[in-house]
Write a protein that holds these residues in place. Structure first.
Motif, PDB file in Angstrom:
ATOM      1  N   HIS A 161      86.382  39.701  49.691  1.00  0.00           N
ATOM      2  CA  HIS A 161      87.463  39.956  50.633  1.00  0.00           C
ATOM      3  C   HIS A 161      87.454  41.440  51.012  1.00  0.00           C
ATOM      4  O   HIS A 161      87.460  42.315  50.143  1.00  0.00           O
ATOM      5  N   GLY A 162      87.459  41.717  52.310  1.00  0.00           N
ATOM      6  CA  GLY A 162      87.293  43.089  52.774  1.00  0.00           C
ATOM      7  C   GLY A 162      88.561  43.863  53.030  1.00  0.00           C
ATOM      8  O   GLY A 162      88.499  45.064  53.293  1.00  0.00           O
ATOM      9  N   ARG A 163      89.740  43.220  52.901  1.00  0.00           N
ATOM     10  CA  ARG A 163      90.947  43.900  53.362  1.00  0.00           C
ATOM     11  C   ARG A 163      91.270  45.168  52.593  1.00  0.00           C
ATOM     12  O   ARG A 163      91.869  46.088  53.139  1.00  0.00           O
ATOM     13  N   LEU A 164      90.864  45.249  51.333  1.00  0.00           N
ATOM     14  CA  LEU A 164      91.169  46.445  50.550  1.00  0.00           C
ATOM     15  C   LEU A 164      90.031  47.464  50.575  1.00  0.00           C
ATOM     16  O   LEU A 164      90.124  48.509  49.931  1.00  0.00           O
ATOM     17  N   LEU A 165      88.961  47.147  51.311  1.00  0.00           N
ATOM     18  CA  LEU A 165      87.868  48.113  51.445  1.00  0.00           C
ATOM     19  C   LEU A 165      88.139  49.124  52.547  1.00  0.00           C
ATOM     20  O   LEU A 165      87.381  50.085  52.712  1.00  0.00           O
ATOM     21  N   SER A 166      89.211  48.928  53.305  1.00  0.00           N
ATOM     22  CA  SER A 166      89.573  49.898  54.346  1.00  0.00           C
ATOM     23  C   SER A 166      89.800  51.279  53.758  1.00  0.00           C
ATOM     24  O   SER A 166      89.543  52.292  54.403  1.00  0.00           O
ATOM     25  N   SER A 167      90.280  51.315  52.519  1.00  0.00           N
ATOM     26  CA  SER A 167      90.555  52.611  51.887  1.00  0.00           C
ATOM     27  C   SER A 167      89.276  53.410  51.683  1.00  0.00           C
ATOM     28  O   SER A 167      89.273  54.643  51.783  1.00  0.00           O
ATOM     29  N   ALA A 168      88.159  52.732  51.397  1.00  0.00           N
ATOM     30  CA  ALA A 168      86.878  53.434  51.262  1.00  0.00           C
ATOM     31  C   ALA A 168      86.441  54.018  52.596  1.00  0.00           C
ATOM     32  O   ALA A 168      85.951  55.153  52.675  1.00  0.00           O
ATOM     33  N   ILE A 169      86.637  53.244  53.675  1.00  0.00           N
ATOM     34  CA  ILE A 169      86.272  53.726  55.009  1.00  0.00           C
ATOM     35  C   ILE A 169      87.156  54.899  55.410  1.00  0.00           C
ATOM     36  O   ILE A 169      86.672  55.930  55.894  1.00  0.00           O
ATOM     37  N   ASP A 170      88.473  54.755  55.200  1.00  0.00           N
ATOM     38  CA  ASP A 170      89.410  55.826  55.567  1.00  0.00           C
ATOM     39  C   ASP A 170      89.145  57.106  54.789  1.00  0.00           C
ATOM     40  O   ASP A 170      89.406  58.209  55.283  1.00  0.00           O
ATOM     41  N   SER A 171      88.637  56.955  53.554  1.00  0.00           N
ATOM     42  CA  SER A 171      88.395  58.125  52.702  1.00  0.00           C
ATOM     43  C   SER A 171      86.955  58.619  52.783  1.00  0.00           C
ATOM     44  O   SER A 171      86.602  59.580  52.098  1.00  0.00           O
ATOM     45  N   SER A 172      86.124  57.949  53.606  1.00  0.00           N
ATOM     46  CA  SER A 172      84.696  58.298  53.721  1.00  0.00           C
ATOM     47  C   SER A 172      84.009  58.291  52.354  1.00  0.00           C
ATOM     48  O   SER A 172      83.210  59.177  52.030  1.00  0.00           O
ATOM     49  N   VAL A 173      84.342  57.280  51.560  1.00  0.00           N
ATOM     50  CA  VAL A 173      83.786  57.133  50.218  1.00  0.00           C
ATOM     51  C   VAL A 173      82.814  55.958  50.212  1.00  0.00           C
ATOM     52  O   VAL A 173      83.103  54.891  50.769  1.00  0.00           O
ATOM     53  N   ALA A 174      81.668  56.135  49.593  1.00  0.00           N
ATOM     54  CA  ALA A 174      80.673  55.068  49.529  1.00  0.00           C
ATOM     55  C   ALA A 174      81.072  54.010  48.509  1.00  0.00           C
ATOM     56  O   ALA A 174      81.877  54.253  47.606  1.00  0.00           O
ATOM     57  N   LEU A 175      80.483  52.823  48.661  1.00  0.00           N
ATOM     58  CA  LEU A 175      80.660  51.745  47.695  1.00  0.00           C
ATOM     59  C   LEU A 175      79.525  51.776  46.678  1.00  0.00           C
ATOM     60  O   LEU A 175      78.367  51.989  47.041  1.00  0.00           O
ATOM     61  N   GLN A 176      79.887  51.546  45.418  1.00  0.00           N
ATOM     62  CA  GLN A 176      78.896  51.399  44.367  1.00  0.00           C
ATOM     63  C   GLN A 176      78.879  49.931  43.939  1.00  0.00           C
ATOM     64  O   GLN A 176      79.716  49.490  43.150  1.00  0.00           O
ATOM     65  N   PRO A 177      77.941  49.125  44.462  1.00  0.00           N
ATOM     66  CA  PRO A 177      77.888  47.713  44.048  1.00  0.00           C
ATOM     67  C   PRO A 177      77.363  47.589  42.615  1.00  0.00           C
ATOM     68  O   PRO A 177      76.415  48.274  42.229  1.00  0.00           O
ATOM     69  N   VAL A 178      77.967  46.685  41.867  1.00  0.00           N
ATOM     70  CA  VAL A 178      77.565  46.442  40.478  1.00  0.00           C
ATOM     71  C   VAL A 178      77.421  44.939  40.270  1.00  0.00           C
ATOM     72  O   VAL A 178      78.307  44.168  40.632  1.00  0.00           O
ATOM     73  N   ALA A 179      76.304  44.529  39.695  1.00  0.00           N
ATOM     74  CA  ALA A 179      76.071  43.122  39.382  1.00  0.00           C
ATOM     75  C   ALA A 179      76.097  42.946  37.868  1.00  0.00           C
ATOM     76  O   ALA A 179      75.372  43.633  37.142  1.00  0.00           O
ATOM     77  N   ILE A 180      76.953  42.054  37.389  1.00  0.00           N
ATOM     78  CA  ILE A 180      77.061  41.812  35.949  1.00  0.00           C
ATOM     79  C   ILE A 180      76.751  40.345  35.664  1.00  0.00           C
ATOM     80  O   ILE A 180      77.160  39.449  36.399  1.00  0.00           O
TER      81      ILE A 180
END
Length: 262
Positions: A161-180
């Motif tokens: 779900h992408g709705r809470l990823l807006s904060s990363a875009i607004d803050s110009s912060v990259a995503l760190q994907p993790v697979a467990i």
């Protein structure tokens, strides 16, 4: 012998939880004395605590990939409550969690004192929460969330779900994907997943009676958030994690570490 192992593991877990409660109490008193938030200190102490908690769990953990050198929003697939200490030991992190966790005995209080941000599913407060997450990220603090919104049995990755990823875009912060991934005798572990109507006590007893399982954690290539909308960002993260877990070409490891728990 199995009972003795169970009792030893439970006693060790209780000792670690007691230590965590002591740390949480100390940081609460310190914040009242200095009269301001000590989130950076909370994150460092939380990482130290999570490492001890992970060591008390019946897992052998293998970590591959490179820890990010700058603060990021971490996103991971979600299988069990044990994901939190296993990922939390890797870096100073704050967590985003469903609101129900706040009411869990002891664990909810510890999560709150660790700086966890709670979300009420379907409450319609995503705008306010995104603003809160943006402030958190803009203060150069790592944040971990599980975009699937629920745990799974590990057979597949659900839609992110992408709705809470807006904060990363607004803050110009990259995503760190993790697979467990949890494995037992080379196959998908059916004991570690915490899903459906499972309760914490039953899951703990089932997990601690069992032999140690293997946990593989892959830190994948970060995803830049600029020039993407939140849904595209969610799709890229989901695709990367799905490929790492189920694809033929796994992400190459740049560093390895192995931890053993009793």
């Amino acid at each position: 012998m199995i009972k003795l192992r169970l009792y030893f593991r439970l006693l060790r877990l209780l000792a670690v939880i007691g230590l965590g409660a002591l740390l949480a109490g100390v940081i609460s008193v310190a914040e009242r004395i200095v009269k301001h938030d000590l989130m950076s200190t909370r994150q460092r102490l939380t990482r130290w605590f999570m490492a001890r908690l992970s060591a008390a769990l019946p897992f052998r953990v293998r970590v591959s990939g490179r820890l990010p050198e700058t603060p990021m929003m971490w996103v991971s697939n979600h299988i069990s409550w044990t994901d939190i200490p296993l990922l939390g030991m890797l870096a100073p992190l704050s967590f985003l969690s469903k609101a129900e966790v706040r009411s869990w005995p002891v664990a909810g209080w510890l999560a709150q004192k660790a700086g966890t941000l709670f979300i009420r599913r379907g409450a319609g407060d995503s705008t306010v929460l995104n603003q809160q997450l943006s402030r958190h990220l803009q203060q150069s603090r790592n944040l971990l969330m599980f975009p699937e919104g629920t745990t799974t049995d590990g057979q597949a990755v659900r839609t992110f779900h992408g709705r809470l990823l807006s904060s990363a875009i607004d803050s110009s912060v990259a995503l760190q994907p993790v697979a467990i991934r949890y494995l037992r005798n080379g196959k998908r572990d059916e004991i570690a997943p915490f899903i459906g109507d499972d309760d914490m006590l039953s899951h703990l007893l089932r997990l601690f009676r069992s032999d140690r399982a293997e946990v593989e954690i892959q830190l994948l290539t970060p995803i830049a958030s600029h020039d993407l909308n939140r849904n595209a960002l969610a799709r890229q993260a989901q695709t990367a994690i799905t490929a790492a877990l189920f694809g033929s070409n796994l992400a190459p490891a740049t560093s390895d570490s192995e931890l053993e728990a009793a």
